[in-house]
Scaffold this motif. Structure first.
Motif, mmCIF file in Angstrom:
data_model
loop_
_atom_site.group_PDB
_atom_site.id
_atom_site.type_symbol
_atom_site.label_atom_id
_atom_site.label_comp_id
_atom_site.label_asym_id
_atom_site.label_seq_id
_atom_site.Cartn_x
_atom_site.Cartn_y
_atom_site.Cartn_z
ATOM 1 N N LYS A 1 2.390 2.317 0.917
ATOM 2 C CA LYS A 1 2.842 2.253 -0.471
ATOM 3 C C LYS A 1 4.308 1.833 -0.543
ATOM 4 N N ALA B 1 -0.779 1.482 -3.257
ATOM 5 C CA ALA B 1 -1.532 2.625 -2.752
ATOM 6 C C ALA B 1 -1.728 2.520 -1.248
ATOM 7 N N HIS C 1 -4.913 -2.587 -5.551
ATOM 8 C CA HIS C 1 -3.947 -1.763 -4.824
ATOM 9 C C HIS C 1 -2.631 -2.479 -4.527
ATOM 10 N N LYS D 1 -6.303 -6.099 1.675
ATOM 11 C CA LYS D 1 -6.154 -5.042 0.701
ATOM 12 C C LYS D 1 -6.842 -5.451 -0.605
#
Length: 85
Positions: free
Chosen positions: A17, A13, A51, A47
């Motif tokens: 991505k 995400a 994700h 992150k």
């Protein structure tokens, strides 16, 4: 899923991505990532674990390593993954 330092991981995400990174460290629910070029060890990407997707066994066994080594190992991993080699 195993979030281990040295393992490759794919971003699921965000604006990055489908980009691949190497996990540098795990900090609770977040991981610290680097790709050796844009995201170096001096400027890592942080992150959330949900994700990213760990993508295999560790490419790097011992730290510290140089950004060039991270980039080279990640590049060869991606080529193998895409079936280029």
């Amino acid at each position: 899923m195993d979030y281990q330092p040295g393992c490759p991981a794919r971003s699921l995400a965000g604006h990055d991505k489908d980009q691949y990174y190497i996990i540098l460290s795990v900090e609770g629910e977040r991981v610290v990532l680097a790709d050796g070029r844009i995201r170096t060890q001096d400027r890592p990407k942080r992150k959330n674990k949900k994700h990213i997707q760990p993508a295999g066994s560790p490419l790097i066994e011992k730290f510290p390593v140089t950004d060039d080594e991270i980039y080279a190992r990640l590049k060869s991993y991606i080529k193998c993954k895409e079936g280029v080699l």
